[in-house]
Design a protein around this motif. Structure first.
Motif, PDB file in Angstrom:
ATOM      1  N   UNK A  46       4.538  40.766  -8.600  1.00  0.00           N
ATOM      2  CA  UNK A  46       3.696  41.472  -7.733  1.00  0.00           C
ATOM      3  C   UNK A  46       2.607  42.157  -8.489  1.00  0.00           C
ATOM      4  N   UNK A  47       3.223  43.008  -9.259  1.00  0.00           N
ATOM      5  CA  UNK A  47       2.367  43.773 -10.217  1.00  0.00           C
ATOM      6  C   UNK A  47       1.464  42.994 -11.134  1.00  0.00           C
ATOM      7  N   UNK A  48       1.746  42.222 -11.608  1.00  0.00           N
ATOM      8  CA  UNK A  48       0.915  41.276 -12.319  1.00  0.00           C
ATOM      9  C   UNK A  48      -0.213  40.457 -11.589  1.00  0.00           C
ATOM     10  N   UNK A  49       0.432  40.226 -10.376  1.00  0.00           N
ATOM     11  CA  UNK A  49      -0.707  39.636  -9.233  1.00  0.00           C
ATOM     12  C   UNK A  49      -1.776  40.572  -9.007  1.00  0.00           C
ATOM     13  N   UNK A  80      -6.452  34.574 -17.100  1.00  0.00           N
ATOM     14  CA  UNK A  80      -5.311  34.720 -17.939  1.00  0.00           C
ATOM     15  C   UNK A  80      -4.337  35.586 -17.364  1.00  0.00           C
ATOM     16  N   UNK A  81      -4.327  36.734 -16.468  1.00  0.00           N
ATOM     17  CA  UNK A  81      -3.372  37.288 -15.701  1.00  0.00           C
ATOM     18  C   UNK A  81      -2.894  36.174 -14.678  1.00  0.00           C
ATOM     19  N   UNK A 124       1.117  35.325 -14.007  1.00  0.00           N
ATOM     20  CA  UNK A 124       1.955  35.344 -12.772  1.00  0.00           C
ATOM     21  C   UNK A 124       2.433  34.024 -12.631  1.00  0.00           C
ATOM     22  N   UNK A 125       2.029  32.982 -12.941  1.00  0.00           N
ATOM     23  CA  UNK A 125       2.650  31.677 -12.864  1.00  0.00           C
ATOM     24  C   UNK A 125       4.006  31.558 -13.547  1.00  0.00           C
ATOM     25  N   UNK A 126       3.606  31.908 -14.864  1.00  0.00           N
ATOM     26  CA  UNK A 126       4.753  31.912 -15.896  1.00  0.00           C
ATOM     27  C   UNK A 126       5.998  32.753 -15.555  1.00  0.00           C
ATOM     28  N   UNK A 127       5.640  33.935 -15.248  1.00  0.00           N
ATOM     29  CA  UNK A 127       6.714  34.995 -14.942  1.00  0.00           C
ATOM     30  C   UNK A 127       7.614  34.328 -13.798  1.00  0.00           C
TER      31      UNK A 127
END
Length: 382
Positions: free
Chosen positions: A75-78, A168-169, A173-176
């Motif tokens: 959630x924080x990266x998104x 890039x972020x 998010x997709x990878x996390x």
């Protein structure tokens, strides 16, 4: 942490997060000119992001006592991703500062979450090494954010960098989302955890040291672009970005921190040795020769990250419980120094000149080192 792929995902997320934090620094003089701002006003782009970093990590540390680090990271990266596009579309300086403030609310959740995830999923014997690799990723992110921001601004305009960061972020998010949750480590939230940790003089002393360490570090890196423009009005974004090349020394230091600690005898000795070199490196910034300043950046960054890597690994190594709050406090003290260091020394520079600015930083950091040594000696902590 046994899965190398999972660790690489965390490192990628770290690099992009830190890049987003520091990307505006090389282009602050350009933004100042575009919006008709003073040097101290333009520095608010850094301060607005670091101010939440000085408070929010403790709050997120408490959340990480009861919510999985993986969920917090997603959630924080998104949210951080969305903030990059807000920054891109902002057409007034007030909106730029607001977008940076929102980024500052998300970044501590990412950093505290990653440190906690690493600490929770690593064997105790591997904590110092894995945290050192995390610090290396933050260093590379700091360099990449500054260097590529200057380069991209030179060729495509300063706003383009933030679109690249946003994309890039989104990938991060997709990878996390593929990371397994660390639910087994969760405990009931303890409101007294921060007070309990700060009552331990060893933790408190390390936190105070990193506060003043990042105070000085943020001051130099935030205002050196203005110093370069003062020495050479024609110095552009590319030249300013190249000045941060010395930042990569931190990567070399952090990945070799275990060897350095063994050589010097302990983590605390490594912290103080690095801080002493840190102060000495200020002498290289007195010169008006930009080449000498460029070389000075290598020693400046190497010594800072020597202390930072040793300190961050040490608090995680000795923390037996409340690791989320322990890391939250570390990040909070660290960025509190950065928030104040990114604006207050600038007033000294603006009103009294560059050399007085350097003198003030040297006196503050030397006083902190001396006080730290006296306190630790009085408690017979080696």
């Amino acid at each position: 942490m046994k899965n190398g792929k999972e660790f690489l995902i965390l490192m990628f997320a770290t690099v992009m997060t830190i890049s987003s934090l520091y990307a505006p620094q090389p282009v602050q003089p350009i933004i100042a000119e575009e919006f008709g701002l003073s040097m101290s006003a333009a520095s608010l782009l850094t301060t607005a992001t670091m101010a939440p970093l000085a408070i929010a990590p403790v709050f997120y540390g408490y959340i990480l006592e009861s919510v999985s680090a993986g969920r917090v990271l997603i959630y924080s990266l998104a949210f951080l991703c969305v903030c990059q596009f807000l920054f891109f579309f902002s057409n007034t300086f007030a909106l730029l500062v607001a977008a940076r403030f929102l980024q500052g609310c998300a970044i501590p959740a990412v950093l505290t979450g990653i440190m906690t995830y690493i600490s929770d999923t690593s064997e105790k014997s591997d904590v110092q090494k894995n945290i050192a690799l995390y610090i290396a990723a933050t260093i590379f992110g700091g360099f990449a954010g500054r260097f590529f921001s200057g380069m991209i601004a030179h060729y495509a305009g300063w706003r383009t960098m933030f679109v690249i960061l946003g994309v890039s972020l989104a990938v991060a998010v997709y990878l996390i989302r593929s990371l397994p949750d660390n639910k087994a480590t969760l405990t009931k939230m303890d409101p007294q955890a921060a007070k309990e940790i700060l009552s331990q003089r060893l933790f408190l002393m390390v936190y105070i040291m990193v506060f003043f360490m990042f105070f000085m570090f943020a001051a130099i890196l935030n205002f050196v672009p203005f110093r370069l423009r003062q020495l050479d009005p024609n110095a552009g974004e590319m030249v300013i970005g190249i000045m941060y090349t010395g930042y990569v020394m931190g990567v070399l230091v952090s990945v070799n921190i275990m060897k350095i600690i063994r050589l010097l005898g302990s983590e605390l000795k490594t912290v103080f040795a690095g801080l002493t070199m840190f102060v000495v490196s200020l002498l290289l910034f007195i010169s008006s020769d930009t080449k000498l300043m460029f070389l000075g950046m290598f020693l400046f960054c190497a010594s800072m990250f020597m202390s930072h890597t040793a300190a961050a690994g040490y608090v995680n190594k000795i923390a037996e419980k409340h690791k989320g709050v322990t890391n939250g406090l570390y990040v909070a003290f660290y960025y509190s120094g950065g928030a104040i260091g990114s604006v207050l020394p600038g007033l000294v520079y603006q009103n009294f000149g560059w050399n007085t600015f350097l003198l003030m930083l040297g006196v503050v950091m030397s006083s902190a080192i001396l006080t730290g040594r006296l306190v630790l000696r009085s408690y017979m902590i080696k």
